[in-house]
Design a protein around this motif. Structure first.
Motif, PDB file in Angstrom:
ATOM      1  N   LEU A 280       0.821  -1.206   0.000  1.00  0.00           N
ATOM      2  CA  LEU A 280       0.000   0.000   0.000  1.00  0.00           C
ATOM      3  C   LEU A 280       0.857   1.257   0.000  1.00  0.00           C
ATOM      4  O   LEU A 280       0.624   2.195  -0.773  1.00  0.00           O
ATOM      5  CB  LEU A 280      -0.933  -0.008   1.214  1.00  0.00           C
TER       6      LEU A 280
ATOM      7  N   GLY B 298       1.525  -4.033  -6.652  1.00  0.00           N
ATOM      8  CA  GLY B 298       1.120  -2.636  -6.647  1.00  0.00           C
ATOM      9  C   GLY B 298       1.949  -1.789  -7.591  1.00  0.00           C
ATOM     10  O   GLY B 298       1.422  -0.895  -8.263  1.00  0.00           O
TER      11      GLY B 298
ATOM     12  N   LEU C 124      -4.895   4.837  -0.732  1.00  0.00           N
ATOM     13  CA  LEU C 124      -3.945   3.795  -0.337  1.00  0.00           C
ATOM     14  C   LEU C 124      -3.341   4.133   1.023  1.00  0.00           C
ATOM     15  O   LEU C 124      -3.101   3.250   1.853  1.00  0.00           O
ATOM     16  CB  LEU C 124      -2.833   3.668  -1.383  1.00  0.00           C
TER      17      LEU C 124
END
Length: 540
Positions: A278, A474, A511
């Motif tokens: 994240l 990600g 995020l």
């Protein structure tokens, strides 16, 4: 009877910090190449026809093989079986090969060749990957972007392998010593690569008044050659350490699939891994678009072509001042004499103000964003030393998430409100970028030294590999998403300096919100299970 204690390279502060410097310099070079095209996104659109989707797809391709072919998992196994020094050299060699491929794809030599025609006519449909919506290519993607993506995939394999290798190497040389300080210092130096890239990539692209984006990539290729040399020197240094200690390299400790089960069933490991994906997804993909975001939200007026501020020499002067900021600020953390400590700190602050003034006078978005790692260089050793002696790693992660959210929301809503205000907008930009860089320094200083507290020593390489693999999902997804969101929320916009970045920035801030929630969860899990994440790294 007195027993003589044999000293090794690891027992010498100078030697272990020299080993760290070699690894950090290799990562410094890789960080430059990683974002070599980021500050010239507008030039890639003008000279190579890359829209935001093509740019984002190519940038996300760096981690494609790591994620979808599981190369990063294999890299962890290689690291556990073959050891730090072999994997370090291998990773640098792979990065160099990928960098050369990317350079050729961007170069003028590629244009008009049969290879360009092949890439135009092929790789428009990849079975399975297209059905899943995760293909690294798409129909209509420029051939140069496709081939550059291939090179970037190869580079990404070496780069992420280097990342886990450096982490393992630091554990090997600094365990039981100043490990958080070492990891934080390595990342502080490596992140100067971001600033170096932001300043010199546009410099080389526009050198001599003629735009050539391939020159920027060629600069990166030279640096990757230097990175390979650094890892070779480290190879012999690490080999001598093992000869002194009589320890076998890690390859003698066999890897077992069952060991991964121990890692994957640990709740603390998963929270740290998710925090990592994240947080890093809100930073690294943003770096690739940050200069263009500033170009779109600041009122910048190019200085007179005959003035000092438009000359090539100002780039060198500004970079020297940046190095003074970093060196003086970093060194101030290690001074025991108060006068010397605050004297160096004062020099760093004055140099930082001078640098910011020069960036304002240059009216250059790339030189403005280049301040990103400077505050991090100053405070990372402080944070690392604090964590080594006092702990509070999970609390640092929470603080980093709060700062991350505040910065992205400022970019999304406050900075655009100052468009038209030449001075106010740049002040807001500088302050926000510096705070964002500071928040980023909280992560390596607190997260990476926590991993050895969660897993058995012999599978640390595999644990780092799993975290990096999850993180890479990600890093593949969000550059691509930002590009697509930009194109969809800016229909008909062809001027690369007129995009509205609100939607992508809100997405990145979300995020940070998720990371903040997980940070609080990690504190609860740590307290219940006694993981020791809030405890000091240095053991008496």
């Amino acid at each position: 009877m007195t027993q003589t204690i044999q000293k090794t390279l690891r027992d010498s502060a100078a030697m272990r910090w020299t080993a760290l410097l070699l690894l950090a310099m290799a990562m410094f070079c890789s960080y430059i190449f990683m974002d070599i095209l980021s500050p010239i996104k507008d030039l890639m659109q003008e000279t190579r026809g890359w829209d935001s989707t093509a740019f984002g797809t190519m940038q996300g391709s760096e981690v494609f093989l790591n994620v979808f072919v599981f190369f990063l998992i294999f890299a962890g196994i290689i690291l556990d079986k073959m050891g730090v020094r072999f994997t370090a050299v291998l990773s640098a060699a792979v990065m160099l090969i990928g960098a050369c491929v990317k350079w050729y794809a961007i170069s003028e030599s590629f244009m008009g060749t049969g290879l360009e025609a092949w890439f135009n006519n092929n790789l428009n449909y990849i079975p399975i990957f297209d059905e899943l919506g995760v293909s690294p290519f798409y129909e209509g993607m420029p051939a140069s972007a496709k081939f550059a993506a291939c090179g970037f995939m190869i580079f990404g394999c070496g780069c992420e392998m280097a990342g886990i290798t450096v982490s393992r190497g630091i554990v090997k040389w600094f365990k039981g010593r100043e490990m958080a300080l070492a990891m934080g210092s390595e990342m502080a130096l490596a992140r100067l690569g971001v600033a170096t890239c932001m300043i010199f990539s546009p410099f080389f692209a526009r050198l001599g008044g003629e735009v050539s984006v391939s020159r920027s990539v060629a600069f990166g290729v030279v640096l990757m050659c230097i990175a390979l040399i650094m890892t070779i020197v480290y190879f012999f240094m690490d080999q001598k350490l093992d000869a002194q200690t009589g320890e076998a390299e890690e390859k003698d400790d066999p890897f077992k699939i069952s060991d991964l089960g121990k890692i994957l069933t640990d709740a603390g490991f998963w929270i740290v891994a998710l925090l990592c994906v994240l947080y890093y997804s809100a930073i690294f993909p943003f770096q690739k678009y940050a200069v263009n975001m500033l170009q779109c939200n600041l009122t910048l007026t190019a200085p007179d072509a005959e003035s000092f501020w438009a000359s090539s020499s100002v780039t060198i002067v500004q970079y020297i001042i940046m190095l003074i900021v970093a060196a003086a600020g970093f060194a101030s953390n290690f001074q025991k004499k108060t006068n010397l400590k605050y004297g160096l700190l004062g020099i760093s602050i004055v140099a930082l103000i001078t640098y910011c003034y020069m960036g304002f006078m240059r009216q250059s978005a790339e030189s403005i964003f280049a301040v990103f790692p400077l505050l991090a260089v100053l405070i990372t050793p402080i944070l690392g030393s604090y964590l080594d002696h006092h702990g509070k790693a999970a609390s640092m992660l929470v603080l980093g998430s709060i700062l991350l959210i505040a910065c992205h929301l400022t970019f999304a809503f406050v900075l655009p409100a100052f468009k038209g205000n030449a001075v106010g907008g740049i002040i807001i930009a500088y302050a926000t970028i510096l705070v964002l860089g500071a928040s980023f320094s909280l992560v390596p200083a607190s997260l990476w030294p926590s991993v050895p507290k969660l897993v058995d020593a012999k599978v640390i390489g595999s644990a780092y590999a799993l975290i990096f693999w999850i993180q890479n999902i990600g890093l593949w997804l969000f550059p691509l998403l930002i590009g697509k969101v930009l194109d969809q929320t800016n229909p008909g916009v062809t001027d690369p300096t007129q995009f509205d970045y609100t939607a992508p920035l809100v997405m990145l801030a979300s995020l940070g919100v998720a990371a903040l929630i997980l940070g609080f969860v990690l504190k609860v899990v740590d307290r219940k299970k006694g993981l020791g994440l809030e405890l000091p790294n240095i053991t008496e």
